[in-house]
Design an enzyme around this catalytic site. Structure first.
Site, PDB file in Angstrom:
ATOM      1  N   HIS A 166     -10.566   2.499  -0.927  1.00 50.63           N
ATOM      2  CA  HIS A 166     -10.753   2.028   0.441  1.00 50.63           C
ATOM      3  C   HIS A 166     -11.505   0.711   0.388  1.00 50.63           C
ATOM      4  O   HIS A 166     -12.535   0.533   1.033  1.00 50.63           O
ATOM      5  CB  HIS A 166     -11.458   3.071   1.301  1.00 50.63           C
TER       6      HIS A 166
ATOM      7  N   HIS B 126       0.819  -1.209   0.000  1.00 50.72           N
ATOM      8  CA  HIS B 126       0.000   0.000   0.000  1.00 50.72           C
ATOM      9  C   HIS B 126       0.857   1.264   0.000  1.00 50.72           C
ATOM     10  O   HIS B 126       0.558   2.229  -0.688  1.00 50.72           O
ATOM     11  CB  HIS B 126      -0.912  -0.025   1.234  1.00 50.72           C
TER      12      HIS B 126
END
EC number: 6.3.5.3
Lengths: 229, 736
Positions: B93, B47
């Site tokens: 998300h 990430h």
């Protein structure tokens, strides 16, 4: 017209209201931060939309009990015009300036759309530019706009001609199909007894410019500009 | 802090491989303590480090005269003239939203808003791109409901209009929904804020909410596949507070109107760790943090937790010396925490202290530069055969097909969703959801920005490279259809596990296609986000490279919309129609086949046709304009008719293409326009070398596709509007 727009932490439609006031009157409104102790000398106070203090408690409950709203109440008692839109309407009911409460929408969802209303009465400083029964389109954007009061209060509001706007269907007929949030008797906006305070859920300020897709809301601000010069 | 013993298990729990841990040891010259291990873990997570994707992302075009800031900052920045800039980015998300849809989606919106206002921009538009599983899957309705409520709950409260989006349903997302949120902001181009720390001795300041234990290791979670134990990860999802973010927004913008800030960075994924490391790395300096001075929500928090918490609504900034009191006064007025927690140093290290005692000391440069970068093995996706439209069985009446398509989960109206979003706040929304792109006006100017998000995952699965091209081209085309000149894009690369060569092949293909399209269309990439490991128990999502675009209308009064405007206007089709049915909605919904090669994207034709459309709109020659995509011509005409409440009659068809392919084929680079000056349109099209065909006229209360095949607008509207509300109310539980 000298207008003050109250800004709480979490207020978010103050820009929209200030622009609408300027479009109608040519004059700039003054923003008043909730923490400022003294209200300026104005002839119109607007409590705009938003989520005052986050509205994590009942909507408008914290703002309704804030010092600045006590000052607004004093001004209203002295005859100053007060307009509460959306969260502003919720705050005015919490302050006790207007009767009733705004509950969660009947369908339990936030709703943002252009709503058709009828002008129930044009005999007020807020609606004199409209004709009685006129069909107008104002956007709504709320989660708690479902107006509730007991029958005696509702009868009194109607008896004293204090209902200014009602939700209607696309043709302008006041009926169940047009009642977008479940409000008692389709009520969208009401006056106080002295008729110098108006609270309403729809947003006339977002219908004041042809680029917004309609200018039906301009009449409300022009009515005020006319009477307050 | 030194009490925890390093074991291979502990290293593995932190998501680091043996090789990666050896690099840690050589950087540190010793064994790291637990706080330091945590910092390496999050900084080197997929990430934060983009370790699987960086190699390929570098091949994307990122420059142009309009670009003020490309990838690498909190958001991209493009010039929109008159000293103003648009600041925008998209971010995923996905993993949190699947576990806890309301908070996952809400904090996704909160995070992307912060990325934009960190740069000195006031957010003026939010968008979202959502993908859910099969409507018949038990979890889908719950996810749709929660995600939509979460997006609305955050955006409505903070007062930024949510103006556009897209939604797909497909079984491939059953175990991994996608929630991509985009924000567009407006800034003065001479007052953009960056994250580069500088000025030895300058104070490092923490503002916003207090730090709690929420979201610890969120970045690491977002870098792993899901399993049936995923529910246990609920505590790693953060909780959003849009009210506090509204205060933070106003306080930051107020402070940014002074010149007190040196640099600023939001605390998003990996919180205090990534913000402080990025600021120090960009500035080539060190940062010292006194962690005991961090405002804490809970008692007994450790340095490890403080460095890894992903509590929301927090910012880190470096101030000019002596400006602390001025800044503090602004944040205290907005009732937010303000704490000087450290300073900029010459050490080049991230030095962490806890009541005066050293609890961490990591050299910043190697932490960032030695972060792993993998050129993972990849396999190209095999090409699929073209599908000959003549080979398809008779599909019956065109209008029946149209009705079925308009009422399908992917094609029905999204009104149920966008009416839960305040899309009108700020009073500048000129085009609301439902058009080709949203358009928001820039206050006190004649300008407006068009913005949209687009991707067609089924094309990307069949042919990642064409799919990547198509996503960029469709986004570009949607803005062109409003009359806006596309400026730049942001991308959200949602894929499965990159350690599998097939998935990596999808990623590489999509990047190649996107790069080609971005280059030819002069539509550079200025920001983006990568979300990998979107798999559950080995099943990957469809490759979903979402493209968010921003375009400029210099004069918003010239804006085009898709609605038919008046009766008896000429309808023209621009662009070449071959009747491409492979991977079309028609093939899937009517014939039940998800097959074939997707429509090829001729980028030169896209550029040529788009330039013509911009010219036609600018000259005021068209009254309505709509790009053609999913569902082809018939769906495009139906959408224009429903929006304008005016019918149409199609008089001319192609001689060479079978009728169903003419009406439902998904050939690219096409637009439908209406005009009262058809001759002038045809003349300009011929001059530009763009195929043009008069196909019919507007009028009436029905859509007539062939002389004997008509459907009323009322029936069309029912077909289009009824499915989603019925599904969400549970009336159509297991269909599809």
């Amino acid at each position: 017209m000298r207008a003050a727009v109250i800004v709480f932490p979490g207020t978010n439609r103050e820009k929209d209201i200030a622009e609408a006031l300027e479009r109608a009157s040519g004059k700039k409104a003054q923003f008043v931060w909730h923490g400022d102790s003294d209200l300026p000398d104005v002839d119109l106070i607007v409590v705009p939309g938003g989520f005052s203090y986050g509205d994590y408690l009942r909507c408008g409950a914290m703002a309704g009990n804030s010092p600045v709203m006590r000052a607004v109440k004093q001004k209203a008692d002295a005859g100053v015009r007060v307009l509460g839109v959306c969260n502003g309407f919720q705050i005015l009911t919490e302050t006790g300036l207007l009767p009733g409460v705004l509950m969660r929408n009947a369908q339990l969802k936030f709703i943002c759309k252009k709503a058709t209303l009828t002008v129930q009465n044009s005999d007020s400083d807020f609606s004199s530019a409209y004709s009685e029964g006129q069909r107008v389109v104002f956007p709504v954007a709320h989660n708690e706009g479902n107006y509730f009061a007991d029958d005696a209060t509702l009868d009194r509001l109607e008896g004293e001609d204090r209902v200014v706007f009602r939700y209607a269907d696309a043709d302008g007929t006041v009926n169940k199909a047009g009642n977008i949030n479940g409000s008692q008797r389709n009520i969208a906006g009401i006056l106080n007894e002295k008729r110098n305070v108006l609270g309403m859920m729809p947003h006339p300020e977002n219908a004041t410019d042809p680029a917004q897709g309609g200018t039906d809301g301009l009449g409300l601000f022009k009515s005020l500009a006319e009477v307050l010069q | 802090m030194s009490g925890v013993k390093m074991t291979p298990e502990l290293v593995a729990e932190h998501g680091l491989t043996g090789d990666e841990y050896n690099t840690v040891l050589s950087i540190m010259g010793r064994e790291p303590n637990i706080t330091e291990l945590g910092i390496f873990s999050v900084m080197w997570s997929e990430h934060c480090s983009y370790k699987s994707s960086r190699f390929w992302l570098k091949t994307l075009p990122t420059t142009g005269p309009q670009v003020i800031q490309g990838p690498g900052e909190n958001a991209g920045v493009v010039d929109i003239g008159e000293g103003q800039a648009a600041v925008f980015k998209i971010e995923s998300h996905n993993h949190p939203s699947y576990i806890e849809p309301y908070q996952g989606a809400a904090t996704g919106v909160g995070g992307i808003l912060r990325d934009v206002f960190t740069m000195g921009a006031r957010p003026i538009a939010n968008l979202n791109a959502l993908r859910f599983g099969d409507p018949g899957n038990a979890k889908t309705r719950h996810l749709v409901d929660g995600v939509v409520a979460g997006i609305g709950g955050y955006g409505n409260c903070i007062g930024v209009p949510t103006v556009a989006g897209e939604v797909n349903f497909h079984p491939a997302y059953n175990g991994n929904c996608l929630v991509n949120a985009m924000t567009v902001g407006l800034a003065d181009s001479d007052n953009i804020f960056y994250s580069k720390a500088s000025g030895i001795g300058n104070p490092v300041v923490y503002v916003g909410s207090k730090t709690g234990r929420d979201g610890i290791h969120g970045a690491t979670m977002a870098s792993a596949e899901f399993s049936d134990q995923t529910e246990e990860k609920r505590p790693t999802v953060q909780v959003g507070d849009p009210f506090t973010e509204k205060l933070l927004l106003e306080a930051c913008l107020e402070l940014m109107s002074t010149d007190a800030i040196v640099s600023i960075q939001d605390m998003g994924a990996a919180g205090l760790t990534s913000s402080s490391v990025e600021m120090a790395d960009k500035g080539g300096v060190g940062i010292r943090l006194d962690l005991d001075k961090v405002p804490m929500r809970e008692e007994g928090m450790t340095p490890y937790e403080l460095m890894l918490s992903e509590s929301q609504e927090r910012m880190l900034m470096v101030l000019k010396p002596g400006r602390e009191d001025e800044a503090r006064a602004i944040f205290e007025k907005w009732e937010l925490d303000f704490a000087v927690i450290g300073e900029v140093t010459t050490s080049g290290n991230l030095e962490l202290f806890w009541y005066g005692e050293t609890v961490g000391d990591i050299p910043v440069k190697p932490l960032v530069e030695a972060s792993p970068m993998y050129e993972r093995p990849w396999e190209p996706t095999p090409a699929q055969a073209e599908i000959d439209p003549d080979s398809l069985p008779d599909a019956g009446k065109m209008t029946n097909c149209l009705k079925d398509i308009l009422s399908s989960p992917d094609m029905c109206s999204r009104r149920w969703i966008w009416e839960q979003y305040d899309h009108l706040i700020r009073g500048e929304t000129l085009q609301i959801p439902g058009g080709d792109a949203a358009v928001v006006r820039i206050p006190e100017t004649s300008k407006a920005l068009a913005t949209t998000v687009d991707c067609t995952p089924r094309y990307c699965l069949a042919d990642p490279e064409q799919g990547g091209r198509q996503a960029v081209a469709e986004c570009w085309r949607n803005m062109v259809a409003t009359g806006a000149k596309p400026l730049a894009l942001t991308n959200n690369m949602n894929f499965g596990n990159p350690e599998r060569p097939k998935i990596m092949g999808q990623f590489v293909g999509a990047i190649k296609g996107m790069a080609a399209a971005a280059k030819t269309l002069d539509f550079p990439v200025v920001s983006g986000n990568v979300s990998l490991y979107n798999e559950t128990e080995g099943k990957a999502i469809l490759p979903t490279p979402v493209i968010g675009g921003v375009g400029l209308l210099k004069d918003h009064t010239k804006m085009a919309t898709l609605a038919f405007k008046a009766e008896d206007e000429t309808i023209l089709l621009l662009g070449e129609s071959k009747g491409w049915v492979g991977q079309s909605i028609f093939l899937r919904e009517i014939h039940g086949r998800e097959e074939g090669a997707p429509p090829p994207v001729d980028l030169e034709a896209e550029a040529r046709n788009g330039a013509l459309v911009l010219d036609l709109i600018d000259k005021g020659l068209v009254t309505a304009c709509h790009d053609l995509s999913d569902g082809g011509l018939a769906v495009g005409l139906a959408e224009m008719a429903m929006a304008g409440n005016i019918g149409a009659t199609v008089a001319e068809q192609s001689d060479e293409t079978p009728a169903h392919a003419f009406f439902f084929g998904e050939d690219q680079a096409r637009y439908v326009v209406t005009s009262t000056q058809a001759d002038a349109v045809i003349h300009l099209a011929e001059q530009a070398g763009v195929p043009v065909q008069v196909i019919g006229r507007t009028g009436g209360e029905a859509l007539t596709l062939t002389p004997e095949d008509t459907i009323s607008l009322e029936l069309l509207r029912h077909a289009h509007e009824d499915w989603l509300p019925a599904y969400m109310s549970g009336e159509e539980a297991a269909e599809q």
